[in-house]
Design a protein around this motif. Structure first.
Motif, PDB file in Angstrom:
ATOM      1  N   ASP A  64       1.259  -1.216   0.234  1.00 47.11           N
ATOM      2  CA  ASP A  64      -0.348   0.035   0.242  1.00 47.11           C
ATOM      3  C   ASP A  64       0.793   1.374  -0.103  1.00 47.11           C
ATOM      4  N   TYR A  65       2.013   0.623  -0.339  1.00 48.83           N
ATOM      5  CA  TYR A  65       3.400   1.713   0.488  1.00 48.83           C
ATOM      6  C   TYR A  65       2.956   3.032   0.959  1.00 48.83           C
ATOM      7  N   ASP A  66       3.508   4.136   0.972  1.00 47.33           N
ATOM      8  CA  ASP A  66       3.347   5.284   1.658  1.00 47.33           C
ATOM      9  C   ASP A  66       1.770   6.323   1.681  1.00 47.33           C
ATOM     10  N   ASP A  67       1.358   6.773   2.680  1.00 46.61           N
ATOM     11  CA  ASP A  67       0.070   7.897   2.692  1.00 46.61           C
ATOM     12  C   ASP A  67       0.679   9.420   1.312  1.00 46.61           C
ATOM     13  N   ARG A 132       2.041  -0.441   5.578  1.00 44.46           N
ATOM     14  CA  ARG A 132       2.824   0.861   4.871  1.00 44.46           C
ATOM     15  C   ARG A 132       4.432  -0.001   4.487  1.00 44.46           C
TER      16      ARG A 132
END
Length: 374
Positions: A64-67, A132
């Protein structure tokens, strides 16, 4: 990655040497004391629990990687980034004494750079939707235990607290299924997060940087037994002793030639996904002041041409980088990705301008001891 409705940019030569000695950082800003606007807080997750959480399966699925914060603007002129005091520098580990290093014709990737993994706070950590990752780098510090990244890679502004299960894996490489291949220098769990009060309280992305003190690392040998992961560990010592640490510099020109490193994996606004996050990538260019962005209270960012996407956030911008030694000076961190021509493709990456405020946070963190995991 944020939706197009949110787009405006993503929170993704001579040096004056400053030494680390006797528990202090000396130099241009040596008179500074630990300021009240530095927020330092110990990680809520016990270190052993954080490392045990990130099994090979979970690391692989943390997609989901970083926001990331992203912006769209017309052009890149503008910004108010200026020095607020004398320039200063702390040398990289191994660079305290001048030496003649052999020149390299190729770009050798720094061992200091890797991926950080964490879970969203106040949420079920077993749910993959809460997993994340960001990018980060080891930097010089008195106890060789310091990691630099973006503040939005350590602090959740929606829930107003720091992330859980936070670990750093330098030189991460997902080239095969062998866990030790992905973590060649060990895994380092967070002990203390250090950020600026203006990010934690005001969500001001001019302060989107953080320094994390990590415990001594461990190498993990994972094996499955009857469908369950079991582990054996070995203490590998301090982060800086194993991979080195980049130098640190502040109040430099806004037009600096830098390398940016990170592990991008997110998609562009148009849906194209050119990166996998499996290996480290780099960009090279000269920074310039970026436009103001009221949405993120952003006025003092510098950026360079680069197509990095989410996942690269927190990776270092390195000034005076030498491929032979794989070291340079941390002058920024990937914070925001920009689409400056409105074609739904990111073309710039920016960092908060590193000034005396940045140095204060760094100094507070650079003098914190950690040691072995409890």
């Amino acid at each position: 990655m944020n939706s197009r409705a949110r787009r405006i940019a993503i929170p993704l030569a001579g040096l004056v040497a400053v030494g680390l000695a006797a528990g202090t950082v000396s130099g241009a800003a040596a008179g500074a004391t630990a300021p009240s606007d530095v927020v330092s807080k110990n990680a809520a997750t016990p270190a052993e629990q954080a490392i045990q959480f990130w099994t090979p399966d979970r690391v692989k699925r943390a997609t989901d990687y970083d926001d990331a914060i992203d912006l769209t603007t017309k052009g890149v002129r503008g910004g108010n980034s200026t020095p607020d005091g004398p320039a200063g520098s702390v040398p990289p580990i191994g660079g305290e004494k001048k030496s003649k290093a052999k020149k390299s014709r190729q770009v050798n990737l720094p061992n200091t750079v890797g991926r950080v993994f964490f879970t969203l706070p106040k949420a079920d950590p077993r749910n993959p939707k809460n997993w994340r990752y960001c990018s980060a780098s080891s930097v010089q510090g008195k106890y060789r235990n310091l990691v630099a990244t973006s503040a939005h890679c350590v602090y959740d502004t929606k829930k107003n607290t720091f992330y859980d299960n936070w670990v750093f894996i330098p030189s991460y490489w997902d080239g095969n299924s062998v866990w030790n291949g992905k973590a060649p220098y060990g895994i380092y769990a967070a002990k203390t997060f250090n950020a600026h009060d203006d990010f934690v309280v005001k969500e001001d992305y001019d302060y989107d940087y953080a320094f994390v003190n990590v415990y001594n690392g461990i190498k993990v040998d994972w094996a499955k037994d009857r469908g369950r992961w079991k582990w054996t560990v070995k203490n590998v010592g301090r982060l800086g002793d194993n991979v080195g640490g980049q130098g640190f510099t502040w109040n430099r020109s806004t037009k600096a030639t830098v390398f940016s490193f990170g592990y991008p994996a997110g998609e562009h606004p148009d849906g194209d996904k050119p990166f996998s996050g499996r290996t480290m990538k780099w960009c090279y260019g000269k920074t310039k002041p970026m436009p103001e962005a009221k949405k993120y209270n952003l006025q003092e960012h510098v950026g360079l041409k680069c197509s990095f996407t989410a996942g690269a956030s927190g990776g270092p911008l390195l000034y005076s980088y030498k491929s032979a030694s794989r070291t340079g000076y941390l002058i920024g961190v990937n914070s925001v990705a920009w689409d400056t021509d409105g074609n739904d493709r990111y073309d710039h990456i920016s960092s908060p301008y590193f000034n005396t405020d940045t140095y204060k946070v760094y100094k507070a963190a650079a003098n914190r001891w950690t040691g072995n995991m409890p």
